[in-house]
Design a protein around this motif. Structure first.
Motif, PDB file in Angstrom:
ATOM      1  N   SER A  94       0.824  -1.210   0.000  1.00  0.00           N
ATOM      2  CA  SER A  94       0.000   0.000   0.000  1.00  0.00           C
ATOM      3  C   SER A  94       0.858   1.260   0.000  1.00  0.00           C
ATOM      4  CB  SER A  94      -0.955   0.008   1.196  1.00  0.00           C
ATOM      5  OG  SER A  94      -0.259   0.179   2.403  1.00  0.00           O
ATOM      6  N   GLY A  95       2.016   1.221   0.639  1.00  0.00           N
ATOM      7  CA  GLY A  95       2.903   2.387   0.621  1.00  0.00           C
ATOM      8  C   GLY A  95       3.394   2.699  -0.775  1.00  0.00           C
ATOM      9  N   VAL A  96       3.785   1.660  -1.506  1.00  0.00           N
ATOM     10  CA  VAL A  96       4.240   1.862  -2.892  1.00  0.00           C
ATOM     11  C   VAL A  96       3.082   2.333  -3.764  1.00  0.00           C
ATOM     12  CG1 VAL A  96       5.111   0.668  -4.937  1.00  0.00           C
ATOM     13  CG2 VAL A  96       6.163   0.249  -2.716  1.00  0.00           C
ATOM     14  N   LEU A  97       1.923   1.711  -3.605  1.00  0.00           N
ATOM     15  CA  LEU A  97       0.761   2.078  -4.406  1.00  0.00           C
ATOM     16  C   LEU A  97       0.361   3.532  -4.172  1.00  0.00           C
ATOM     17  CD1 LEU A  97      -1.554   1.105  -6.289  1.00  0.00           C
ATOM     18  CD2 LEU A  97      -2.848   0.682  -4.204  1.00  0.00           C
ATOM     19  N   PHE A  98       0.284   3.942  -2.921  1.00  0.00           N
ATOM     20  CA  PHE A  98      -0.131   5.321  -2.636  1.00  0.00           C
ATOM     21  C   PHE A  98       0.945   6.320  -3.016  1.00  0.00           C
ATOM     22  CE2 PHE A  98      -3.385   3.247  -0.027  1.00  0.00           C
ATOM     23  CZ  PHE A  98      -4.497   3.940  -0.476  1.00  0.00           C
ATOM     24  N   ALA A  99       2.216   5.949  -2.958  1.00  0.00           N
ATOM     25  CA  ALA A  99       3.271   6.850  -3.434  1.00  0.00           C
ATOM     26  C   ALA A  99       3.141   7.055  -4.944  1.00  0.00           C
ATOM     27  CB  ALA A  99       4.645   6.290  -3.084  1.00  0.00           C
ATOM     28  N   LEU A 100       2.788   6.005  -5.679  1.00  0.00           N
ATOM     29  CA  LEU A 100       2.563   6.150  -7.127  1.00  0.00           C
ATOM     30  C   LEU A 100       1.344   7.016  -7.421  1.00  0.00           C
ATOM     31  CD1 LEU A 100       3.359   2.555  -8.413  1.00  0.00           C
ATOM     32  CD2 LEU A 100       4.675   4.642  -8.807  1.00  0.00           C
ATOM     33  N   VAL A 101       0.292   6.870  -6.630  1.00  0.00           N
ATOM     34  CA  VAL A 101      -0.902   7.702  -6.824  1.00  0.00           C
ATOM     35  C   VAL A 101      -0.577   9.171  -6.555  1.00  0.00           C
ATOM     36  CG1 VAL A 101      -3.215   8.176  -5.919  1.00  0.00           C
ATOM     37  CG2 VAL A 101      -2.524   5.833  -6.372  1.00  0.00           C
ATOM     38  N   ILE A 102       0.198   9.427  -5.511  1.00  0.00           N
ATOM     39  CA  ILE A 102       0.600  10.807  -5.218  1.00  0.00           C
ATOM     40  C   ILE A 102       1.472  11.351  -6.350  1.00  0.00           C
ATOM     41  CG2 ILE A 102       1.953  12.245  -3.655  1.00  0.00           C
ATOM     42  CD1 ILE A 102       0.981  10.420  -1.372  1.00  0.00           C
ATOM     43  N   ALA A 103       2.356  10.522  -6.894  1.00  0.00           N
ATOM     44  CA  ALA A 103       3.192  10.962  -8.021  1.00  0.00           C
ATOM     45  C   ALA A 103       2.334  11.256  -9.249  1.00  0.00           C
ATOM     46  CB  ALA A 103       4.237   9.896  -8.342  1.00  0.00           C
ATOM     47  N   ASP A 104       1.286  10.469  -9.481  1.00  0.00           N
ATOM     48  CA  ASP A 104       0.368  10.750 -10.592  1.00  0.00           C
ATOM     49  C   ASP A 104      -0.361  12.072 -10.380  1.00  0.00           C
ATOM     50  OD1 ASP A 104       1.073   8.461 -11.931  1.00  0.00           O
ATOM     51  OD2 ASP A 104      -0.620   7.291 -11.184  1.00  0.00           O
ATOM     52  N   GLN A 105      -0.808  12.315  -9.160  1.00  0.00           N
ATOM     53  CA  GLN A 105      -1.476  13.587  -8.878  1.00  0.00           C
ATOM     54  C   GLN A 105      -0.510  14.761  -9.000  1.00  0.00           C
ATOM     55  OE1 GLN A 105      -3.147  12.879  -5.014  1.00  0.00           O
ATOM     56  NE2 GLN A 105      -5.064  12.080  -5.860  1.00  0.00           N
ATOM     57  N   LEU A 106       0.736  14.540  -8.639  1.00  0.00           N
ATOM     58  CA  LEU A 106       1.759  15.570  -8.797  1.00  0.00           C
ATOM     59  C   LEU A 106       1.955  15.895 -10.273  1.00  0.00           C
ATOM     60  CD1 LEU A 106       4.144  17.354  -7.840  1.00  0.00           C
ATOM     61  CD2 LEU A 106       5.549  15.299  -7.930  1.00  0.00           C
ATOM     62  N   ALA A 107       2.043  14.862 -11.108  1.00  0.00           N
ATOM     63  CA  ALA A 107       2.210  15.086 -12.548  1.00  0.00           C
ATOM     64  C   ALA A 107       1.007  15.826 -13.126  1.00  0.00           C
ATOM     65  CB  ALA A 107       2.421  13.757 -13.262  1.00  0.00           C
ATOM     66  N   ALA A 108      -0.190  15.450 -12.693  1.00  0.00           N
ATOM     67  CA  ALA A 108      -1.391  16.122 -13.195  1.00  0.00           C
ATOM     68  C   ALA A 108      -1.438  17.581 -12.755  1.00  0.00           C
ATOM     69  CB  ALA A 108      -2.635  15.396 -12.711  1.00  0.00           C
ATOM     70  N   SER A 109      -1.028  17.848 -11.524  1.00  0.00           N
ATOM     71  CA  SER A 109      -1.061  19.241 -11.056  1.00  0.00           C
ATOM     72  C   SER A 109       0.007  20.091 -11.724  1.00  0.00           C
ATOM     73  CB  SER A 109      -0.898  19.301  -9.537  1.00  0.00           C
ATOM     74  OG  SER A 109       0.397  18.909  -9.155  1.00  0.00           O
ATOM     75  N   LEU A 110       1.081  19.474 -12.197  1.00  0.00           N
ATOM     76  CA  LEU A 110       2.101  20.233 -12.915  1.00  0.00           C
ATOM     77  C   LEU A 110       1.734  20.448 -14.378  1.00  0.00           C
ATOM     78  CD1 LEU A 110       5.403  18.682 -11.503  1.00  0.00           C
ATOM     79  CD2 LEU A 110       4.419  20.929 -10.992  1.00  0.00           C
ATOM     80  N   LEU A 111       0.994  19.528 -14.972  1.00  0.00           N
ATOM     81  CA  LEU A 111       0.659  19.613 -16.397  1.00  0.00           C
ATOM     82  C   LEU A 111      -0.602  20.405 -16.682  1.00  0.00           C
ATOM     83  CD1 LEU A 111       1.506  15.977 -17.526  1.00  0.00           C
ATOM     84  CD2 LEU A 111       2.836  18.044 -17.927  1.00  0.00           C
ATOM     85  N   ILE A 112      -1.575  20.361 -15.781  1.00  0.00           N
ATOM     86  CA  ILE A 112      -2.867  21.007 -16.016  1.00  0.00           C
ATOM     87  C   ILE A 112      -2.915  22.310 -15.246  1.00  0.00           C
ATOM     88  CG2 ILE A 112      -5.347  20.775 -15.773  1.00  0.00           C
ATOM     89  CD1 ILE A 112      -4.920  17.734 -15.932  1.00  0.00           C
ATOM     90  N   SER A 113      -3.286  23.350 -15.915  1.00  0.00           N
ATOM     91  CA  SER A 113      -3.369  24.666 -15.269  1.00  0.00           C
ATOM     92  C   SER A 113      -4.533  24.696 -14.287  1.00  0.00           C
ATOM     93  CB  SER A 113      -3.587  25.748 -16.327  1.00  0.00           C
ATOM     94  OG  SER A 113      -3.816  26.987 -15.704  1.00  0.00           O
ATOM     95  N   PRO A 114      -4.322  25.220 -13.079  1.00  0.00           N
ATOM     96  CA  PRO A 114      -5.418  25.279 -12.112  1.00  0.00           C
ATOM     97  C   PRO A 114      -6.460  26.329 -12.460  1.00  0.00           C
ATOM     98  CG  PRO A 114      -3.457  26.282 -11.203  1.00  0.00           C
ATOM     99  CD  PRO A 114      -3.068  25.684 -12.522  1.00  0.00           C
ATOM    100  N   CYS A 115      -6.204  27.166 -13.449  1.00  0.00           N
ATOM    101  CA  CYS A 115      -7.143  28.224 -13.820  1.00  0.00           C
ATOM    102  C   CYS A 115      -8.196  27.750 -14.806  1.00  0.00           C
ATOM    103  CB  CYS A 115      -6.375  29.406 -14.408  1.00  0.00           C
ATOM    104  SG  CYS A 115      -5.211  30.139 -13.257  1.00  0.00           S
ATOM    105  N   LEU A 116      -8.156  26.506 -15.223  1.00  0.00           N
ATOM    106  CA  LEU A 116      -9.110  25.986 -16.201  1.00  0.00           C
ATOM    107  C   LEU A 116     -10.363  25.441 -15.507  1.00  0.00           C
ATOM    108  CD1 LEU A 116      -6.643  24.027 -18.512  1.00  0.00           C
ATOM    109  CD2 LEU A 116      -7.687  26.244 -18.941  1.00  0.00           C
ATOM    110  N   ARG A 117     -11.140  26.305 -14.931  1.00  0.00           N
ATOM    111  CA  ARG A 117     -12.356  25.840 -14.260  1.00  0.00           C
ATOM    112  C   ARG A 117     -13.549  26.077 -15.116  1.00  0.00           C
ATOM    113  NH1 ARG A 117     -12.281  28.004  -8.257  1.00  0.00           N
ATOM    114  NH2 ARG A 117     -10.192  28.794  -8.266  1.00  0.00           N
TER     115      ARG A 117
END
Length: 117
Positions: A94-117
């Motif tokens: 579960s530690g490895v799985l959740f670290a990968l999920v956090i890394a995916d969310q990190l990549a998404a937050s870096l690639l997608i602009s937060p102003c696109l609402r």
């Protein structure tokens, strides 16, 4: 129950709980910081995600250490040490799985602009 047994059980639960806890904090933190990130470009969400991925991996390391410690306990314990070993392996996975999920969310937050609402 001795203090040593209580301490080792706490380590098993710590390894299992750190991954999901870090992911939950990361998910809520990213949603909270998205509004403020649109106004000014800051990498606070990326820094938070990196730190929380490290915390999830620390839970993996704690569980991996418990697996190594539990390998000898299987021979000395009358009950075989099966539940503790299973719990330690569950913490590693579960530690490895959740670290990968956090890394995916990190990549998404870096690639997608937060102003696109």
């Amino acid at each position: 129950m001795t203090d040593t047994e209580r301490h080792t059980k706490l380590l098993y639960w710590t390894g299992v709980a750190l991954g999901p806890l870090a992911w939950g904090i990361n998910l809520q933190g990213i949603y909270t910081l998205a509004h403020f990130s649109c106004e000014s470009t800051r990498f606070s969400g990326a820094i938070m995600s990196a730190v929380l991925a490290g915390i999830a991996l620390a839970g993996t390391a704690i569980s991996a250490r418990a697996v190594r410690r539990g390998a000898g306990a299987e021979w000395s314990d009358a009950h075989g040490g099966g539940p503790r070993t299973f719990m330690a392996w569950l913490g590693v996975g579960s530690g490895v799985l959740f670290a990968l999920v956090i890394a995916d969310q990190l990549a998404a937050s870096l690639l997608i602009s937060p102003c696109l609402r």
